[in-house]
Design an enzyme around this catalytic site. Structure first.
Site, PDB file in Angstrom:
ATOM      1  N   LEU A 143      12.188   3.856   5.989  1.00 46.67           N
ATOM      2  CA  LEU A 143      11.247   2.864   5.478  1.00 46.67           C
ATOM      3  C   LEU A 143      11.277   1.647   6.380  1.00 46.67           C
ATOM      4  O   LEU A 143      12.319   1.296   6.932  1.00 46.67           O
ATOM      5  CB  LEU A 143      11.629   2.455   4.052  1.00 46.67           C
ATOM      6  CG  LEU A 143      11.662   3.559   2.977  1.00 46.67           C
ATOM      7  CD1 LEU A 143      12.118   2.973   1.646  1.00 46.67           C
ATOM      8  CD2 LEU A 143      10.311   4.239   2.838  1.00 46.67           C
ATOM      9  N   ASP A 144      10.130   0.984   6.524  1.00 48.95           N
ATOM     10  CA  ASP A 144      10.076  -0.287   7.238  1.00 48.95           C
ATOM     11  C   ASP A 144      11.019  -1.292   6.583  1.00 48.95           C
ATOM     12  O   ASP A 144      11.307  -1.193   5.387  1.00 48.95           O
ATOM     13  CB  ASP A 144       8.658  -0.872   7.197  1.00 48.95           C
ATOM     14  CG  ASP A 144       7.638   0.005   7.901  1.00 48.95           C
ATOM     15  OD1 ASP A 144       8.018   0.717   8.832  1.00 48.95           O
ATOM     16  OD2 ASP A 144       6.467  -0.025   7.485  1.00 48.95           O
ATOM     17  N   MET A 145      11.462  -2.260   7.347  1.00 46.50           N
ATOM     18  CA  MET A 145      12.316  -3.314   6.807  1.00 46.50           C
ATOM     19  C   MET A 145      11.677  -3.946   5.561  1.00 46.50           C
ATOM     20  O   MET A 145      12.347  -4.235   4.573  1.00 46.50           O
ATOM     21  CB  MET A 145      12.577  -4.393   7.861  1.00 46.50           C
ATOM     22  CG  MET A 145      13.444  -5.546   7.364  1.00 46.50           C
ATOM     23  SD  MET A 145      13.761  -6.798   8.627  1.00 46.50           S
ATOM     24  CE  MET A 145      12.187  -7.645   8.634  1.00 46.50           C
ATOM     25  N   THR A 147       9.570  -2.628   3.460  1.00 48.23           N
ATOM     26  CA  THR A 147       9.300  -1.697   2.372  1.00 48.23           C
ATOM     27  C   THR A 147      10.604  -1.397   1.648  1.00 48.23           C
ATOM     28  O   THR A 147      11.620  -1.135   2.284  1.00 48.23           O
ATOM     29  CB  THR A 147       8.691  -0.382   2.907  1.00 48.23           C
ATOM     30  OG1 THR A 147       7.477  -0.660   3.602  1.00 48.23           O
ATOM     31  CG2 THR A 147       8.396   0.583   1.776  1.00 48.23           C
ATOM     32  N   ARG A 243      -0.312   1.784   4.692  1.00 51.43           N
ATOM     33  CA  ARG A 243      -0.794   0.478   5.141  1.00 51.43           C
ATOM     34  C   ARG A 243      -2.122   0.613   5.894  1.00 51.43           C
ATOM     35  O   ARG A 243      -3.061  -0.175   5.693  1.00 51.43           O
ATOM     36  CB  ARG A 243       0.265  -0.176   6.022  1.00 51.43           C
ATOM     37  CG  ARG A 243       1.596  -0.393   5.289  1.00 51.43           C
ATOM     38  CD  ARG A 243       2.733  -0.686   6.241  1.00 51.43           C
ATOM     39  NE  ARG A 243       2.549  -1.969   6.910  1.00 51.43           N
ATOM     40  CZ  ARG A 243       3.294  -2.358   7.941  1.00 51.43           C
ATOM     41  NH1 ARG A 243       4.248  -1.572   8.435  1.00 51.43           N
ATOM     42  NH2 ARG A 243       3.076  -3.544   8.491  1.00 51.43           N
TER      43      ARG A 243
END
Length: 306
Positions: A143-145, A147, A243
């Site tokens: 996951l993105d930082m 998220t 996104r």
């Protein structure tokens, strides 16, 4: 036709030993590939290390098996090489193959040049050190930082291979909750739009016919003032898929600096949370389902927008 049964024993698991009772006439290599889901690359390594035993003896891959033969495979692992840090991670599940972590907002999954510590990898290394396990951390999903939510970590190469294949062939049910700008008219919908990376050094992705097919299902959970809470399910796993697709339909995620609508008085990161994962345990093939509560900053955002 029943072809075999996986055997489980705490001592075997302690030493990363897989045990399987064969129940038909077959070739050892076929059982390892088709029934136990090992990769061709791992078979080459196990052959070199002589870590495949049939009835307690090393056997070649072309060995003919009979009903009742006991196959044992040692899954050799190197120690995790991340600096252990006690980050008080929320560990939801832990067995001999996987760890499930509920990632908080703004924490990086894996160390990078700009984030060398205080990552999920550092916290999980501390967790396995405390248990005295000798396993190597492999992330099945990332996951993105910005998220939050569920992250699967494999504790051996076998589990990582099986789960990565399951991800590749969309056998893992992945659901998110997000809060987007604007009020969606339809209660549910499907976005089927290819995602493309225009240049190798570009972070941002776009919808473009030259890209890979990407399918996102969404369902309205709540309509707010100029915003909508959505449940989103991914049927492909492209980078930044939710996104990109939300921007594409004109309802960017609130807090998303790259694709969405930013107002730091509302929230300081993208309002995206990986709240549900359903998949099969890589060895037992038992169906596992995990849910994560929506984090406080997203709850606060919803309250502000009511």
């Amino acid at each position: 036709m029943k072809v075999g049964v996986m055997l489980f024993d705490k001592e075997l698991q302690k030493y990363n030993l897989m045990s399987y009772r064969n129940e038909d006439t077959s070739i050892l290599k076929d059982v390892l590939l088709d029934k136990l889901n090992f990769s061709v690359r791992s078979l080459s390594r196990m052959k070199r290390e002589k870590s495949i035993l049939v009835n307690g003896e090393f056997e070649k891959l072309n060995t003919k098996l009979k009903s009742g033969d006991l196959i044992e495979v040692k899954i050799n692992e190197d120690k995790a090489n991340f600096e252990p840090q006690d980050l008080k991670l929320n560990i939801l599940f832990d067995d001999f193959d996987i760890i499930m972590v509920d990632k908080p907002p703004l924490m990086v999954v894996h160390p990078t040049k700009s984030h060398v510590d205080n990552t999920i990898a550092n916290g999980v290394t501390h967790f396995i050190d405390e248990k005295g396990e000798n396993v190597k951390i492999r992330f099945v999903n990332r996951l993105d930082m910005n998220t939050s939510g569920l992250v699967i970590i494999a504790k051996n190469a076998y589990a990582h291979h099986v789960l990565s294949d399951d991800m590749k062939y969309d056998k893992v049910e992945k659901k998110y909750i997000t809060i987007v700008k604007g009020v969606l008219k339809d209660d549910k919908g499907v976005i089927d739009a290819p995602i493309y990376r225009s240049t190798d050094d570009s972070i941002k992705r776009v919808v473009d016919d030259r890209g890979q097919r990407a399918i996102t299902h969404y369902k309205v959970l709540e309509r707010l003032k100029d915003a909508t809470v959505l449940e989103v399910e991914l049927f492909t796993g492209r980078t930044h898929q939710i996104r990109v697709h939300m921007e594409y339909i004109g309802h960017g995620i609130i807090g998303d600096e790259l694709y969405g609508y930013v107002d730091e008085s509302l929230i300081t990161r993208q309002a995206l949370h990986a709240y549900s994962l359903k998949f099969e345990q890589p060895r037992t093939r038992e169906v596992l389902k995990f849910d994560s509560n929506i984090p406080e900053d997203m709850k606060d955002l919803i309250d502000k927008l009511k």
